[in-house]
Design a protein around this motif. Structure first.
Motif, PDB file in Angstrom:
ATOM      1  N   SER A   1       0.808  -1.229   0.000  1.00  0.00           N
ATOM      2  CA  SER A   1       0.000   0.000   0.000  1.00  0.00           C
ATOM      3  C   SER A   1       0.836   1.272   0.000  1.00  0.00           C
ATOM      4  O   SER A   1       0.303   2.359   0.206  1.00  0.00           O
ATOM      5  N   GLY A   2       2.142   1.159  -0.219  1.00  0.00           N
ATOM      6  CA  GLY A   2       2.970   2.346  -0.371  1.00  0.00           C
ATOM      7  C   GLY A   2       3.560   2.903   0.903  1.00  0.00           C
ATOM      8  O   GLY A   2       4.219   3.951   0.864  1.00  0.00           O
ATOM      9  N   TYR A   3       3.375   2.219   2.040  1.00  0.00           N
ATOM     10  CA  TYR A   3       3.969   2.696   3.289  1.00  0.00           C
ATOM     11  C   TYR A   3       5.462   2.342   3.362  1.00  0.00           C
ATOM     12  O   TYR A   3       6.230   2.999   4.052  1.00  0.00           O
ATOM     13  N   PHE A   4       5.857   1.296   2.669  1.00  0.00           N
ATOM     14  CA  PHE A   4       7.232   0.816   2.644  1.00  0.00           C
ATOM     15  C   PHE A   4       7.366  -0.123   1.453  1.00  0.00           C
ATOM     16  O   PHE A   4       6.366  -0.523   0.839  1.00  0.00           O
ATOM     17  N   GLU A   5       8.598  -0.491   1.127  1.00  0.00           N
ATOM     18  CA  GLU A   5       8.813  -1.446   0.045  1.00  0.00           C
ATOM     19  C   GLU A   5       8.378  -2.840   0.513  1.00  0.00           C
ATOM     20  O   GLU A   5       8.716  -3.247   1.635  1.00  0.00           O
ATOM     21  N   PRO A   6       7.630  -3.577  -0.293  1.00  0.00           N
ATOM     22  CA  PRO A   6       7.107  -4.878   0.156  1.00  0.00           C
ATOM     23  C   PRO A   6       8.164  -5.818   0.698  1.00  0.00           C
ATOM     24  O   PRO A   6       7.911  -6.557   1.668  1.00  0.00           O
ATOM     25  N   GLU A   7       9.372  -5.791   0.115  1.00  0.00           N
ATOM     26  CA  GLU A   7      10.404  -6.706   0.566  1.00  0.00           C
ATOM     27  C   GLU A   7      10.952  -6.341   1.958  1.00  0.00           C
ATOM     28  O   GLU A   7      11.712  -7.110   2.555  1.00  0.00           O
ATOM     29  N   GLU A   8      10.552  -5.189   2.485  1.00  0.00           N
ATOM     30  CA  GLU A   8      11.005  -4.771   3.812  1.00  0.00           C
ATOM     31  C   GLU A   8      10.116  -5.311   4.932  1.00  0.00           C
ATOM     32  O   GLU A   8      10.426  -5.118   6.113  1.00  0.00           O
ATOM     33  N   ALA A   9       9.028  -5.967   4.591  1.00  0.00           N
ATOM     34  CA  ALA A   9       8.025  -6.338   5.594  1.00  0.00           C
ATOM     35  C   ALA A   9       8.598  -7.183   6.724  1.00  0.00           C
ATOM     36  O   ALA A   9       8.379  -6.890   7.906  1.00  0.00           O
ATOM     37  N   ASP A  10       9.328  -8.230   6.397  1.00  0.00           N
ATOM     38  CA  ASP A  10       9.852  -9.114   7.446  1.00  0.00           C
ATOM     39  C   ASP A  10      10.825  -8.378   8.362  1.00  0.00           C
ATOM     40  O   ASP A  10      10.816  -8.582   9.586  1.00  0.00           O
ATOM     41  N   THR A  11      11.655  -7.513   7.777  1.00  0.00           N
ATOM     42  CA  THR A  11      12.595  -6.737   8.586  1.00  0.00           C
ATOM     43  C   THR A  11      11.857  -5.791   9.517  1.00  0.00           C
ATOM     44  O   THR A  11      12.224  -5.641  10.697  1.00  0.00           O
ATOM     45  N   LEU A  12      10.818  -5.153   9.015  1.00  0.00           N
ATOM     46  CA  LEU A  12      10.031  -4.238   9.854  1.00  0.00           C
ATOM     47  C   LEU A  12       9.363  -4.984  11.009  1.00  0.00           C
ATOM     48  O   LEU A  12       9.307  -4.472  12.135  1.00  0.00           O
ATOM     49  N   ILE A  13       8.882  -6.172  10.742  1.00  0.00           N
ATOM     50  CA  ILE A  13       8.259  -6.961  11.808  1.00  0.00           C
ATOM     51  C   ILE A  13       9.284  -7.296  12.887  1.00  0.00           C
ATOM     52  O   ILE A  13       9.006  -7.204  14.091  1.00  0.00           O
ATOM     53  N   GLU A  14      10.489  -7.658  12.472  1.00  0.00           N
ATOM     54  CA  GLU A  14      11.552  -7.948  13.439  1.00  0.00           C
ATOM     55  C   GLU A  14      11.935  -6.704  14.237  1.00  0.00           C
ATOM     56  O   GLU A  14      12.136  -6.768  15.456  1.00  0.00           O
ATOM     57  N   GLN A  15      12.025  -5.568  13.564  1.00  0.00           N
ATOM     58  CA  GLN A  15      12.431  -4.337  14.242  1.00  0.00           C
ATOM     59  C   GLN A  15      11.373  -3.868  15.236  1.00  0.00           C
ATOM     60  O   GLN A  15      11.698  -3.469  16.365  1.00  0.00           O
ATOM     61  N   THR A  16      10.121  -3.899  14.835  1.00  0.00           N
ATOM     62  CA  THR A  16       9.063  -3.416  15.730  1.00  0.00           C
ATOM     63  C   THR A  16       8.880  -4.321  16.938  1.00  0.00           C
ATOM     64  O   THR A  16       8.448  -3.865  18.003  1.00  0.00           O
ATOM     65  N   ALA A  17       9.239  -5.587  16.795  1.00  0.00           N
ATOM     66  CA  ALA A  17       9.114  -6.514  17.923  1.00  0.00           C
ATOM     67  C   ALA A  17      10.045  -6.134  19.073  1.00  0.00           C
ATOM     68  O   ALA A  17       9.844  -6.575  20.218  1.00  0.00           O
ATOM     69  N   GLN A  18      11.057  -5.312  18.800  1.00  0.00           N
ATOM     70  CA  GLN A  18      12.019  -4.912  19.832  1.00  0.00           C
ATOM     71  C   GLN A  18      11.538  -3.730  20.674  1.00  0.00           C
ATOM     72  O   GLN A  18      12.159  -3.390  21.674  1.00  0.00           O
ATOM     73  N   TRP A  19      10.449  -3.102  20.262  1.00  0.00           N
ATOM     74  CA  TRP A  19      10.000  -1.885  20.939  1.00  0.00           C
ATOM     75  C   TRP A  19       9.037  -2.211  22.081  1.00  0.00           C
ATOM     76  O   TRP A  19       8.146  -3.059  21.946  1.00  0.00           O
ATOM     77  N   ASP A  20       9.192  -1.491  23.179  1.00  0.00           N
ATOM     78  CA  ASP A  20       8.229  -1.528  24.288  1.00  0.00           C
ATOM     79  C   ASP A  20       7.285  -0.341  24.120  1.00  0.00           C
ATOM     80  O   ASP A  20       7.692   0.813  24.263  1.00  0.00           O
ATOM     81  N   VAL A  21       6.036  -0.626  23.772  1.00  0.00           N
ATOM     82  CA  VAL A  21       5.060   0.455  23.555  1.00  0.00           C
ATOM     83  C   VAL A  21       3.937   0.391  24.588  1.00  0.00           C
ATOM     84  O   VAL A  21       2.854   0.944  24.374  1.00  0.00           O
ATOM     85  N   SER A  22       4.207  -0.264  25.712  1.00  0.00           N
ATOM     86  CA  SER A  22       3.152  -0.452  26.711  1.00  0.00           C
ATOM     87  C   SER A  22       2.658   0.870  27.285  1.00  0.00           C
ATOM     88  O   SER A  22       1.472   0.985  27.651  1.00  0.00           O
ATOM     89  N   ASP A  23       3.522   1.881  27.371  1.00  0.00           N
ATOM     90  CA  ASP A  23       3.063   3.179  27.877  1.00  0.00           C
ATOM     91  C   ASP A  23       2.114   3.849  26.885  1.00  0.00           C
ATOM     92  O   ASP A  23       1.143   4.491  27.292  1.00  0.00           O
ATOM     93  N   ALA A  24       2.380   3.709  25.594  1.00  0.00           N
ATOM     94  CA  ALA A  24       1.458   4.248  24.589  1.00  0.00           C
ATOM     95  C   ALA A  24       0.103   3.563  24.687  1.00  0.00           C
ATOM     96  O   ALA A  24      -0.955   4.211  24.579  1.00  0.00           O
ATOM     97  N   ASN A  25       0.110   2.246  24.932  1.00  0.00           N
ATOM     98  CA  ASN A  25      -1.148   1.510  25.059  1.00  0.00           C
ATOM     99  C   ASN A  25      -1.996   2.029  26.219  1.00  0.00           C
ATOM    100  O   ASN A  25      -3.235   1.955  26.189  1.00  0.00           O
ATOM    101  N   ARG A  26      -1.349   2.578  27.228  1.00  0.00           N
ATOM    102  CA  ARG A  26      -2.071   3.057  28.410  1.00  0.00           C
ATOM    103  C   ARG A  26      -2.932   4.285  28.113  1.00  0.00           C
ATOM    104  O   ARG A  26      -3.832   4.624  28.894  1.00  0.00           O
ATOM    105  N   VAL A  27      -2.685   4.944  26.983  1.00  0.00           N
ATOM    106  CA  VAL A  27      -3.534   6.076  26.601  1.00  0.00           C
ATOM    107  C   VAL A  27      -4.974   5.613  26.381  1.00  0.00           C
ATOM    108  O   VAL A  27      -5.930   6.305  26.738  1.00  0.00           O
ATOM    109  N   VAL A  28      -5.136   4.427  25.796  1.00  0.00           N
ATOM    110  CA  VAL A  28      -6.484   3.900  25.559  1.00  0.00           C
ATOM    111  C   VAL A  28      -7.188   3.647  26.889  1.00  0.00           C
ATOM    112  O   VAL A  28      -8.350   4.029  27.083  1.00  0.00           O
ATOM    113  N   ALA A  29      -6.489   3.017  27.813  1.00  0.00           N
ATOM    114  CA  ALA A  29      -7.077   2.734  29.124  1.00  0.00           C
ATOM    115  C   ALA A  29      -7.410   4.021  29.873  1.00  0.00           C
ATOM    116  O   ALA A  29      -8.445   4.112  30.553  1.00  0.00           O
TER     117      ALA A  29
END
Length: 244
Positions: free
Chosen positions: A207-235
């Motif tokens: 959909s144009g957000y990134f090159e399709p071949e980058e998908a697996d790398t992006l999944i690996e990179q995002t898995a390293q992030w702790d976003v639990s504080d951002a999730n607390r905004v919903v709560a």
């Protein structure tokens, strides 16, 4: 408790269901507490805001700043119907939380300039609260700096004078804002954790957000992030505005 209303616009069932489930989980809600309208599938039904505790607008594949000739009939209808709903929400200062698409909808409705100047690639970023953000009740228990997931083709370039900037990042000046007392929007995705963004990456890899071949790398990179504080905004939003 009156339920919250989720306005969704994603056409893919698995991704739409994932968004719904994530808002349930991070909002500490049961299914009876979150009514979903899939606006991409059918026109907005008649609504009485008094039946709800608040309104949440999820992310969207739509890019509001695209030229009108590039927009589908569905996108134009969705934009018009959300704008009409905001015509009621804003004057009432009715509790509202827009995630990513909420910036384009609410701030666009309020006269902001939205364009591609501060688009951000899919991934994790560090969000920093402003002085006003540190005082906002929705962010009272959230650190001054925290990780969150982003991925958007448009963002705010000209911020309305009557809006309050709550959070920013090095790559995007407007990451969270408030209008009046109860109308909130985030450019980052407070509803996403690592499995959630991995699903989005797989869904939108062409959909144009990134090159399709980058998908697996992006999944690996995002898995390293702790976003639990951002999730607390919903709560924080659902806890603050839940009403009987």
């Amino acid at each position: 408790m009156k339920p919250f209303l989720l306005i969704a616009t994603r056409a893919e069932d698995d991704t739409a269901d994932g968004e719904y489930e994530q808002i349930l989980r991070f909002g500490n809600l049961d299914e009876k507490d979150l009514v979903r309208i899939r606006l991409e599938a059918a026109p907005m039904p008649d609504l009485n805001l008094d039946d709800y505790s608040g309104v949440i607008v999820g992310g969207s594949p739509f890019t509001g700043s695209d030229p009108i000739e590039k927009k589908t009939e569905t996108q134009l209808r969705v934009e018009a119907e959300i704008s009409t709903l905001l015509d009621e929400i804003v004057p009432r200062d009715f509790p509202f939380l827009g995630a990513c698409y909420g910036v384009g909808t609410l701030l666009g409705h309020q006269g902001a300039v939205i364009d591609s100047t501060y688009s951000e690639p899919v991934g994790g970023v560090t969000i920093k609260l402003t002085e006003e953000g540190k005082k906002d009740p929705l962010l009272a228990d959230i650190p001054d700096s925290f990780g969150a997931f982003v991925g958007h083709k448009e963002a705010v370039t000209v911020f309305p004078a009557h809006a309050v900037l709550l959070a920013s990042s090095d790559t995007c000046p407007v990451q969270m804002f408030r209008i009046k007392e109860n109308l909130y929007g985030t450019q980052f995705h407070p509803e996403l954790d690592a499995p959630g963004i991995a699903q989005r990456i797989r869904t939108y890899k062409n959909s144009g957000y990134f090159e399709p071949e980058e998908a697996d790398t992006l999944i690996e990179q995002t898995a390293q992030w702790d976003v639990s504080d951002a999730n607390r905004v919903v709560a924080a939003f659902t806890a603050r505005y839940a009403t009987d």
